[in-house]
Enzyme design. Structure first.
Site, short mmCIF file in Angstrom:
data_model
loop_
_atom_site.label_atom_id
_atom_site.label_comp_id
_atom_site.label_asym_id
_atom_site.label_seq_id
_atom_site.Cartn_x
_atom_site.Cartn_y
_atom_site.Cartn_z
N GLU A 1 13.90 -9.35 -42.03
CA GLU A 1 13.74 -7.90 -42.01
C GLU A 1 12.88 -7.52 -43.21
OE1 GLU A 1 13.46 -4.21 -41.40
OE2 GLU A 1 14.50 -4.64 -43.27
N CYS B 1 6.33 -13.25 -38.27
CA CYS B 1 7.06 -12.03 -37.91
C CYS B 1 7.16 -11.09 -39.11
CB CYS B 1 8.42 -12.37 -37.29
SG CYS B 1 9.14 -11.00 -36.36
N ARG C 1 5.09 -2.30 -36.88
CA ARG C 1 6.44 -2.87 -36.87
C ARG C 1 7.10 -2.68 -35.51
NH1 ARG C 1 10.26 -0.27 -39.92
NH2 ARG C 1 11.54 -2.11 -40.22
N ILE D 1 10.79 -11.63 -31.57
CA ILE D 1 12.06 -10.93 -31.81
C ILE D 1 11.75 -9.69 -32.66
CG2 ILE D 1 14.39 -11.10 -32.77
CD1 ILE D 1 14.06 -14.20 -32.51
N HIS E 1 7.71 -16.57 -33.90
CA HIS E 1 8.45 -17.52 -34.74
C HIS E 1 8.13 -18.96 -34.34
CE1 HIS E 1 11.25 -14.57 -36.60
NE2 HIS E 1 11.02 -13.91 -35.49
N GLU F 1 8.62 -21.54 -36.02
CA GLU F 1 9.62 -22.45 -36.59
C GLU F 1 10.78 -22.70 -35.63
OE1 GLU F 1 11.03 -18.32 -37.65
OE2 GLU F 1 9.11 -19.35 -37.44
#
Length: 197
Positions: free
Chosen positions: A50, A81, A110, A138, A178, A180
């Site tokens: 965040e 992200c 965002r 996400i 993402h 990862e």
């Protein structure tokens, strides 16, 4: 010559996953929470999480200005992200008073793809890679504008057009998604190549 030391900003988010991906590729990966840890790394990964919380925690740990200084003086960085938001010079639809670290000449939006319930996964064709990567989005941002020195590496189509979701500027790399998550480490390899170059 020893492998570069890659820091992963460990204030919040997908820290372990990035450390594991980098380590599997032979890099020396370490977590970064304090200025002295930041000073010891050759490059930095800014993970998903965040973005507003990460800036608040960076300030609390005395890390905000050292991060800005290292990025301004050429520290290679890879933001995923929320990390993309942190690296962006400009934000659209940011929280009131939201700050970034800067470095990438981009404007990001965002939560551009929607809220948590709008999260999705799918193939993303990335320039320079033979096969698409599996993109996990996400509450992801997208890039609204890029500066002249920014290369768009990937785009995703939505109802209102195509939007950049992976960009590179010099030795800065950022993705909306993402990489990862899962076992495809090609984007981490691309970053390590940028660090080495």
């Amino acid at each position: 010559m020893p492998p570069p030391t890659i820091g992963v900003l460990a204030l919040q988010g997908d820290v372990r996953e990035h450390v594991a991906a980098l380590t599997a590729l032979g890099a020396r990966a370490t977590t970064v929470r304090r200025p002295d840890e930041l000073a010891a790394v050759d490059a930095l990964v800014l993970p998903g999480g965040e973005s507003t919380t990460m800036v608040k925690l960076a300030r609390a740990f005395g890390l905000l200005e050292p991060l800005r200084e290292r990025l301004a003086t050429g520290l290679p960085a890879f933001g995923t992200c929320a990390g993309m938001i942190l690296l962006a010079d400009r934000i659209v639809d940011g929280a009131a008073g939201q700050e970034t670290l800067g470095g990438l000449d981009i404007t990001v939006r965002r939560n551009a793809f929607g809220r948590q319930v709008d999260s999705f996964e799918g193939p993303v064709a990335v320039r320079g890679l033979d096969e698409p990567v599996h993109g996990v989005f996400i509450r992801a941002p997208w890039v609204e504008q890029v500066g002249a020195g920014v290369e768009v590496l990937a785009r995703v189509a939505t109802d209102d057009g195509e939007h950049p979701v992976a960009v590179r500027q010099g030795r800065l790399l950022a993705t909306s998604f993402h990489p990862e998550v899962g076992d495809d480490s090609r984007l981490h390899r691309l970053f390590l190549d940028l660090v080495g170059g």
